[in-house]
Design a protein around this motif. Structure first.
Motif, PDB file in Angstrom:
ATOM      1  N   PRO A   1     -12.544   6.557  -7.637  1.00 33.41           N
ATOM      2  CA  PRO A   1     -12.431   7.551  -6.563  1.00 33.41           C
ATOM      3  C   PRO A   1     -11.424   8.665  -6.803  1.00 33.41           C
ATOM      4  O   PRO A   1     -11.381   9.629  -6.044  1.00 33.41           O
ATOM      5  N   TRP A   2     -10.600   8.547  -7.864  1.00 28.38           N
ATOM      6  CA  TRP A   2      -9.438   9.421  -7.985  1.00 28.38           C
ATOM      7  C   TRP A   2      -9.720  10.656  -8.854  1.00 28.38           C
ATOM      8  O   TRP A   2     -10.623  10.640  -9.687  1.00 28.38           O
ATOM      9  N   PRO A   3      -8.909  11.721  -8.672  1.00 27.34           N
ATOM     10  CA  PRO A   3      -9.139  12.965  -9.430  1.00 27.34           C
ATOM     11  C   PRO A   3      -9.021  12.778 -10.943  1.00 27.34           C
ATOM     12  O   PRO A   3      -8.113  12.095 -11.425  1.00 27.34           O
ATOM     13  N   ILE A   4      -9.949  13.397 -11.666  1.00 30.90           N
ATOM     14  CA  ILE A   4      -9.929  13.396 -13.133  1.00 30.90           C
ATOM     15  C   ILE A   4      -9.784  14.838 -13.607  1.00 30.90           C
ATOM     16  O   ILE A   4     -10.564  15.711 -13.225  1.00 30.90           O
ATOM     17  N   LEU A   5      -8.759  15.067 -14.428  1.00 31.56           N
ATOM     18  CA  LEU A   5      -8.465  16.390 -14.972  1.00 31.56           C
ATOM     19  C   LEU A   5      -8.737  16.342 -16.465  1.00 31.56           C
ATOM     20  O   LEU A   5      -8.054  15.633 -17.202  1.00 31.56           O
TER      21      LEU A   5
ATOM     22  N   GLY B   1     -18.509  16.373 -10.830  1.00 29.56           N
ATOM     23  CA  GLY B   1     -17.577  15.563 -10.044  1.00 29.56           C
ATOM     24  C   GLY B   1     -16.156  15.481 -10.559  1.00 29.56           C
ATOM     25  O   GLY B   1     -15.295  14.905  -9.884  1.00 29.56           O
ATOM     26  N   ALA B   2     -15.878  16.001 -11.772  1.00 23.58           N
ATOM     27  CA  ALA B   2     -14.499  16.014 -12.248  1.00 23.58           C
ATOM     28  C   ALA B   2     -13.681  16.954 -11.367  1.00 23.58           C
ATOM     29  O   ALA B   2     -14.218  17.898 -10.773  1.00 23.58           O
ATOM     30  N   TRP B   3     -12.377  16.731 -11.277  1.00 24.79           N
ATOM     31  CA  TRP B   3     -11.552  17.518 -10.358  1.00 24.79           C
ATOM     32  C   TRP B   3     -11.267  18.909 -10.924  1.00 24.79           C
ATOM     33  O   TRP B   3     -11.340  19.902 -10.220  1.00 24.79           O
ATOM     34  N   ASP B   4     -10.929  18.978 -12.210  1.00 21.19           N
ATOM     35  CA  ASP B   4     -10.611  20.266 -12.836  1.00 21.19           C
ATOM     36  C   ASP B   4     -10.475  20.035 -14.338  1.00 21.19           C
ATOM     37  O   ASP B   4     -10.670  18.926 -14.829  1.00 21.19           O
ATOM     38  N   PHE B   5     -10.123  21.101 -15.074  1.00 15.03           N
ATOM     39  CA  PHE B   5      -9.864  20.950 -16.506  1.00 15.03           C
ATOM     40  C   PHE B   5      -8.798  21.945 -16.940  1.00 15.03           C
ATOM     41  O   PHE B   5      -8.528  22.935 -16.254  1.00 15.03           O
ATOM     42  N   LEU B   6      -8.174  21.643 -18.059  1.00 15.53           N
ATOM     43  CA  LEU B   6      -7.187  22.526 -18.678  1.00 15.53           C
ATOM     44  C   LEU B   6      -7.532  22.677 -20.148  1.00 15.53           C
ATOM     45  O   LEU B   6      -7.836  21.691 -20.825  1.00 15.53           O
ATOM     46  N   GLU B   7      -7.471  23.889 -20.631  1.00 19.98           N
ATOM     47  CA  GLU B   7      -7.801  24.145 -22.028  1.00 19.98           C
ATOM     48  C   GLU B   7      -6.527  24.148 -22.867  1.00 19.98           C
ATOM     49  O   GLU B   7      -5.546  24.813 -22.534  1.00 19.98           O
TER      50      GLU B   7
ATOM     51  N   LYS C   1      -1.061  21.757 -11.776  1.00 19.24           N
ATOM     52  CA  LYS C   1      -2.399  21.194 -11.536  1.00 19.24           C
ATOM     53  C   LYS C   1      -2.324  19.687 -11.288  1.00 19.24           C
ATOM     54  O   LYS C   1      -3.035  19.157 -10.429  1.00 19.24           O
ATOM     55  N   VAL C   2      -1.471  19.022 -12.042  1.00 21.24           N
ATOM     56  CA  VAL C   2      -1.328  17.574 -11.857  1.00 21.24           C
ATOM     57  C   VAL C   2      -0.776  17.270 -10.470  1.00 21.24           C
ATOM     58  O   VAL C   2      -1.255  16.354  -9.778  1.00 21.24           O
ATOM     59  N   GLU C   3       0.215  18.030 -10.031  1.00 15.96           N
ATOM     60  CA  GLU C   3       0.795  17.792  -8.710  1.00 15.96           C
ATOM     61  C   GLU C   3      -0.235  18.061  -7.611  1.00 15.96           C
ATOM     62  O   GLU C   3      -0.292  17.335  -6.612  1.00 15.96           O
ATOM     63  N   ALA C   4      -1.060  19.088  -7.793  1.00 14.75           N
ATOM     64  CA  ALA C   4      -2.124  19.363  -6.816  1.00 14.75           C
ATOM     65  C   ALA C   4      -3.133  18.214  -6.790  1.00 14.75           C
ATOM     66  O   ALA C   4      -3.593  17.800  -5.719  1.00 14.75           O
ATOM     67  N   ALA C   5      -3.462  17.685  -7.964  1.00 16.37           N
ATOM     68  CA  ALA C   5      -4.389  16.551  -8.041  1.00 16.37           C
ATOM     69  C   ALA C   5      -3.789  15.307  -7.400  1.00 16.37           C
ATOM     70  O   ALA C   5      -4.495  14.520  -6.762  1.00 16.37           O
ATOM     71  N   CYS C   6      -2.476  15.121  -7.557  1.00  8.00           N
ATOM     72  CA  CYS C   6      -1.799  13.974  -6.933  1.00  8.00           C
ATOM     73  C   CYS C   6      -1.864  14.078  -5.410  1.00  8.00           C
ATOM     74  O   CYS C   6      -2.068  13.064  -4.720  1.00  8.00           O
ATOM     75  N   ARG C   7      -1.700  15.285  -4.894  1.00  8.17           N
ATOM     76  CA  ARG C   7      -1.812  15.473  -3.439  1.00  8.17           C
ATOM     77  C   ARG C   7      -3.227  15.149  -2.968  1.00  8.17           C
ATOM     78  O   ARG C   7      -3.420  14.519  -1.921  1.00  8.17           O
ATOM     79  N   GLU C   8      -4.215  15.556  -3.757  1.00  8.12           N
ATOM     80  CA  GLU C   8      -5.606  15.238  -3.428  1.00  8.12           C
ATOM     81  C   GLU C   8      -5.837  13.723  -3.453  1.00  8.12           C
ATOM     82  O   GLU C   8      -6.555  13.187  -2.598  1.00  8.12           O
TER      83      GLU C   8
END
Length: 203
Positions: free
Chosen positions: A74-78, A96-102, A113-120
């Motif tokens: 269920p958790w965000p995947i970056l 369905g992935a949460w986001d990505f970083l190049e 981005k990680v902190e935003a994903a943690c809040r989600e």
């Protein structure tokens, strides 16, 4: 949070960066290792964000992602992507992935981005707990309460419900009050909203 990357130096550097910003990490050398330790209720399954490298051998990040989805992760995947992986990363986000970083990326950009994903993830955890409490309360209703609940969800008034069920309006009101108290709702509208949100197809 979890870091899944088959590049040991990169993985260790990423862990050091996140740890230095107060974000606790666990590292995995590949998708197989992570999946082998994954089961509902385990520490690995607990609320958290995953940083997942898109290109790994023998099990790619995308293949790992598909297996996680199949298990109900269920958790965000970056996703962490290299040059040329942009189309795959975009497809993963659409899937369905949460986001990505190049790669390479700026440290602050990654941490933001990680902190935003943690809040989600915390929002998802709260939602999951609320859903569980509602479903447990729903399961604890008596047979008669469930019958009254069905009538309420169809928009029927107390007198109609009483006629349909062969009971008095006063008894309907008693069951209605019990249902509202057990399910912690204030109105039939709120009840219908939560039923649709947490128990679609039930009742």
């Amino acid at each position: 949070m979890h870091i899944v990357d088959d590049d040991a130096d990169f993985r260790d550097g990423l862990a050091w960066l996140l740890d230095s910003r107060g974000l606790r990490t666990r590292c995995w050398s590949g998708g197989e290792q992570f999946l082998a330790d994954l089961r509902p209720g385990s520490d690995t399954w607990a609320c958290g964000v995953m940083l997942l490298d898109i290109r790994m051998e023998p099990l790619s990040g995308l293949a790992t992602f598909e297996q996680l989805k199949a298990q109900g992760w269920p958790w965000p995947i970056l996703f962490l992507t290299g040059h040329g992986d942009l189309s795959m990363a975009v497809a993963a986000v659409k899937n369905g992935a949460w986001d990505f970083l190049e790669k390479p990326f700026q440290d602050n950009q990654l941490v933001d981005k990680v902190e935003a994903a943690c809040r989600e993830a915390l929002v998802l955890q709260t939602e999951s707990q609320q859903r569980l409490r509602f479903q447990q309360a729903l399961a604890a209703l008596s047979q008669r309460e469930r019958e009254v609940l069905n009538e309420l969800l169809q928009g029927h008034y107390n007198k109609n419900i009483a006629d349909h069920l062969g009971i008095t309006p006063r008894t309907v009101e008693f069951h209605r009050a019990n249902i509202f108290e057990k399910l912690q709702v204030q109105s039939a509208v709120e009840l219908a909203h939560l039923m649709g949100r947490y128990a679609p197809g039930s009742a």
